[in-house]
Design a protein around this motif. Sequence first.
Motif, PDB file in Angstrom:
ATOM      1  N   LYS A  25       2.739  45.595  47.311  1.00  0.00           N
ATOM      2  CA  LYS A  25       2.825  45.812  45.867  1.00  0.00           C
ATOM      3  C   LYS A  25       2.862  47.307  45.541  1.00  0.00           C
ATOM      4  CE  LYS A  25       0.445  44.807  41.514  1.00  0.00           C
ATOM      5  NZ  LYS A  25      -0.795  44.269  40.896  1.00  0.00           N
ATOM      6  N   SER A  26       1.992  48.077  46.208  1.00  0.00           N
ATOM      7  CA  SER A  26       1.971  49.530  45.983  1.00  0.00           C
ATOM      8  C   SER A  26       3.284  50.169  46.414  1.00  0.00           C
ATOM      9  CB  SER A  26       0.804  50.164  46.764  1.00  0.00           C
ATOM     10  OG  SER A  26      -0.429  49.672  46.303  1.00  0.00           O
ATOM     11  N   LYS A  27       3.809  49.716  47.549  1.00  0.00           N
ATOM     12  CA  LYS A  27       5.076  50.257  48.056  1.00  0.00           C
ATOM     13  C   LYS A  27       6.226  49.933  47.104  1.00  0.00           C
ATOM     14  CE  LYS A  27       7.470  52.221  51.414  1.00  0.00           C
ATOM     15  NZ  LYS A  27       7.298  53.640  51.772  1.00  0.00           N
ATOM     16  N   ILE A  28       6.250  48.726  46.575  1.00  0.00           N
ATOM     17  CA  ILE A  28       7.299  48.322  45.640  1.00  0.00           C
ATOM     18  C   ILE A  28       7.205  49.126  44.348  1.00  0.00           C
ATOM     19  CG2 ILE A  28       8.013  46.394  44.124  1.00  0.00           C
ATOM     20  CD1 ILE A  28       7.568  44.543  46.536  1.00  0.00           C
ATOM     21  N   GLU A  29       5.986  49.386  43.887  1.00  0.00           N
ATOM     22  CA  GLU A  29       5.803  50.190  42.670  1.00  0.00           C
ATOM     23  C   GLU A  29       6.252  51.636  42.887  1.00  0.00           C
ATOM     24  OE1 GLU A  29       1.698  49.514  41.785  1.00  0.00           O
ATOM     25  OE2 GLU A  29       2.093  47.600  40.759  1.00  0.00           O
ATOM     26  N   GLU A  30       6.094  52.141  44.115  1.00  0.00           N
ATOM     27  CA  GLU A  30       6.606  53.485  44.440  1.00  0.00           C
ATOM     28  C   GLU A  30       8.121  53.555  44.299  1.00  0.00           C
ATOM     29  OE1 GLU A  30       5.368  54.694  48.317  1.00  0.00           O
ATOM     30  OE2 GLU A  30       3.221  54.476  47.862  1.00  0.00           O
ATOM     31  N   GLU A  31       8.779  52.426  44.502  1.00  0.00           N
ATOM     32  CA  GLU A  31      10.234  52.360  44.371  1.00  0.00           C
ATOM     33  C   GLU A  31      10.670  52.155  42.921  1.00  0.00           C
ATOM     34  OE1 GLU A  31      12.018  53.070  46.803  1.00  0.00           O
ATOM     35  OE2 GLU A  31      11.230  52.309  48.696  1.00  0.00           O
ATOM     36  N   GLY A  32       9.697  52.129  41.992  1.00  0.00           N
ATOM     37  CA  GLY A  32      10.012  51.964  40.579  1.00  0.00           C
ATOM     38  C   GLY A  32      10.244  50.525  40.178  1.00  0.00           C
ATOM     39  N   LEU A  33       9.744  49.578  41.004  1.00  0.00           N
ATOM     40  CA  LEU A  33       9.972  48.157  40.767  1.00  0.00           C
ATOM     41  C   LEU A  33       8.656  47.449  40.471  1.00  0.00           C
ATOM     42  CD1 LEU A  33      12.387  47.605  43.786  1.00  0.00           C
ATOM     43  CD2 LEU A  33      13.062  47.934  41.402  1.00  0.00           C
ATOM     44  N   GLU A  34       8.773  46.202  40.039  1.00  0.00           N
ATOM     45  CA  GLU A  34       7.594  45.411  39.682  1.00  0.00           C
ATOM     46  C   GLU A  34       7.735  43.999  40.249  1.00  0.00           C
ATOM     47  OE1 GLU A  34       5.369  43.697  35.641  1.00  0.00           O
ATOM     48  OE2 GLU A  34       6.989  45.181  35.465  1.00  0.00           O
ATOM     49  N   ILE A  35       6.646  43.484  40.814  1.00  0.00           N
ATOM     50  CA  ILE A  35       6.633  42.123  41.343  1.00  0.00           C
ATOM     51  C   ILE A  35       6.432  41.136  40.198  1.00  0.00           C
ATOM     52  CG2 ILE A  35       5.345  40.495  42.803  1.00  0.00           C
ATOM     53  CD1 ILE A  35       4.750  42.793  44.697  1.00  0.00           C
ATOM     54  N   LYS A  36       7.168  40.040  40.228  1.00  0.00           N
ATOM     55  CA  LYS A  36       6.967  38.977  39.241  1.00  0.00           C
ATOM     56  C   LYS A  36       5.565  38.393  39.383  1.00  0.00           C
ATOM     57  CE  LYS A  36      11.620  37.129  38.459  1.00  0.00           C
ATOM     58  NZ  LYS A  36      12.491  35.946  38.652  1.00  0.00           N
ATOM     59  N   GLY A  37       5.071  37.871  38.270  1.00  0.00           N
ATOM     60  CA  GLY A  37       3.718  37.318  38.279  1.00  0.00           C
ATOM     61  C   GLY A  37       3.589  35.994  39.004  1.00  0.00           C
ATOM     62  N   ASN A  38       4.703  35.425  39.461  1.00  0.00           N
ATOM     63  CA  ASN A  38       4.641  34.113  40.128  1.00  0.00           C
ATOM     64  C   ASN A  38       4.514  34.220  41.650  1.00  0.00           C
ATOM     65  OD1 ASN A  38       7.189  35.070  40.700  1.00  0.00           O
ATOM     66  ND2 ASN A  38       8.273  33.203  40.120  1.00  0.00           N
ATOM     67  N   TRP A  39       4.112  35.395  42.164  1.00  0.00           N
ATOM     68  CA  TRP A  39       3.920  35.527  43.601  1.00  0.00           C
ATOM     69  C   TRP A  39       2.842  34.540  44.054  1.00  0.00           C
ATOM     70  CZ3 TRP A  39      -0.753  36.781  45.806  1.00  0.00           C
ATOM     71  CH2 TRP A  39      -1.727  37.291  44.943  1.00  0.00           C
ATOM     72  N   GLN A  40       2.857  34.132  45.307  1.00  0.00           N
ATOM     73  CA  GLN A  40       1.922  33.110  45.773  1.00  0.00           C
ATOM     74  C   GLN A  40       1.662  33.211  47.269  1.00  0.00           C
ATOM     75  OE1 GLN A  40       4.134  29.210  45.318  1.00  0.00           O
ATOM     76  NE2 GLN A  40       5.531  30.618  44.265  1.00  0.00           N
ATOM     77  N   ILE A  41       0.453  32.827  47.648  1.00  0.00           N
ATOM     78  CA  ILE A  41       0.071  32.664  49.053  1.00  0.00           C
ATOM     79  C   ILE A  41      -0.413  31.234  49.217  1.00  0.00           C
ATOM     80  CG2 ILE A  41      -1.538  33.342  50.880  1.00  0.00           C
ATOM     81  CD1 ILE A  41      -1.594  36.147  49.675  1.00  0.00           C
ATOM     82  N   PHE A  42       0.123  30.521  50.198  1.00  0.00           N
ATOM     83  CA  PHE A  42      -0.277  29.125  50.372  1.00  0.00           C
ATOM     84  C   PHE A  42      -0.245  28.739  51.847  1.00  0.00           C
ATOM     85  CE2 PHE A  42       4.236  29.293  49.368  1.00  0.00           C
ATOM     86  CZ  PHE A  42       4.827  28.511  50.342  1.00  0.00           C
ATOM     87  N   ASN A  43      -0.956  27.640  52.128  1.00  0.00           N
ATOM     88  CA  ASN A  43      -1.044  27.096  53.484  1.00  0.00           C
ATOM     89  C   ASN A  43       0.126  26.143  53.695  1.00  0.00           C
ATOM     90  OD1 ASN A  43      -1.718  25.616  55.835  1.00  0.00           O
ATOM     91  ND2 ASN A  43      -3.892  26.027  55.503  1.00  0.00           N
ATOM     92  N   LEU A  44       0.927  26.411  54.708  1.00  0.00           N
ATOM     93  CA  LEU A  44       2.123  25.618  54.964  1.00  0.00           C
ATOM     94  C   LEU A  44       1.802  24.201  55.432  1.00  0.00           C
ATOM     95  CD1 LEU A  44       5.188  26.104  54.757  1.00  0.00           C
ATOM     96  CD2 LEU A  44       5.190  26.732  57.167  1.00  0.00           C
TER      97      LEU A  44
END
Length: 335
Positions: free
Chosen positions: A240-259
Amino acid sequence: MKRIGYLYEKVYNRTNIRYAIQRASKGKKKKPMVKWVMANELLVVETIHKILKEKSYIPSPYFKSVIKDGLSKKERIIYKPKFYPDQIIHWCLMLVLKDALMRGMYHWNCASIPNRGIHYAKRACEKWIRHDKKNTKYVLKIDIKKYYPSINKDILKNKFRRILKDNDMLWLIDSIIDSHDKGLPIGNYTSQWFANFYLQDLDHYIVEKLQVKHMIRYMDDIVIFHSNKRKLKRMFEDIKSKIEEEGLEIKGNWQIFNLEYRNLDFCGFVYLRDKTFIRKRITKNMRRTWYRFNKSHTQKKARRMLSYYGWVKHSNSYVLYKKYFNLKLLKEMSK
């Protein structure tokens, strides 16, 4: 990485221009402007050669239109460049530049790249999920918000200066980047290459610095597999920090889940440990097309049904194939 030079002369080489005309005109040869270009190829080649050699190219205004993109019917604003000279010049550039971009490209960066695409991404996901269960226990899914319009032009230009030392080549790249007021225009052939290149540093950061074993990117959609949920959460914060350095923003629907308890939905397919199905929305649209085709057998509807066959044959969807696909009839009607 050693910077590359002496490329621009190849861009305005007459052979390159002729090939660019062929590639740019593919699938468009019935359009009036394309017909004119093909009928006056020698004149067009000489004119573009002169424009590029003298560096007098000024991008034309874009034609703006709104489309409902793909199977999701998501509305997108498309900025169409003129075929002559703009689309031809874009092809002239990319025929020479793409090797330089491919040189540092992450292997599992899949969108809008020759010989890579949805099925290339699908094969990777299936291979990892089925043969490395330990390192694919958890999944992180990330999508970047309004990616194309959010790309920072100055950052993009600096990225090109890190790999190229040809000032004339950089002038043409800058001219195309600056031809649109905000980010990159969806519609330029160059935009898909530039957008992929923009996140190249992020790819290497995730794979090399964070030491992720299984990661795949389809333009601005990123899927990362890992064996440890806590480590994956920490990785997300770094990404997230790296993406923000590129001037971008992550959508709020990001997710971590158990496959093990939830299936992965990515690139139009739903992945289980032992099977792969088509996304429900695609199946729904396919059924709707089938019902319409049954009411009236038209060439357009037959061709559309055949396009769905590409999804069915690459998934565990034999039931759908038996119910909805009379291939002999569809092929006859599509001619």
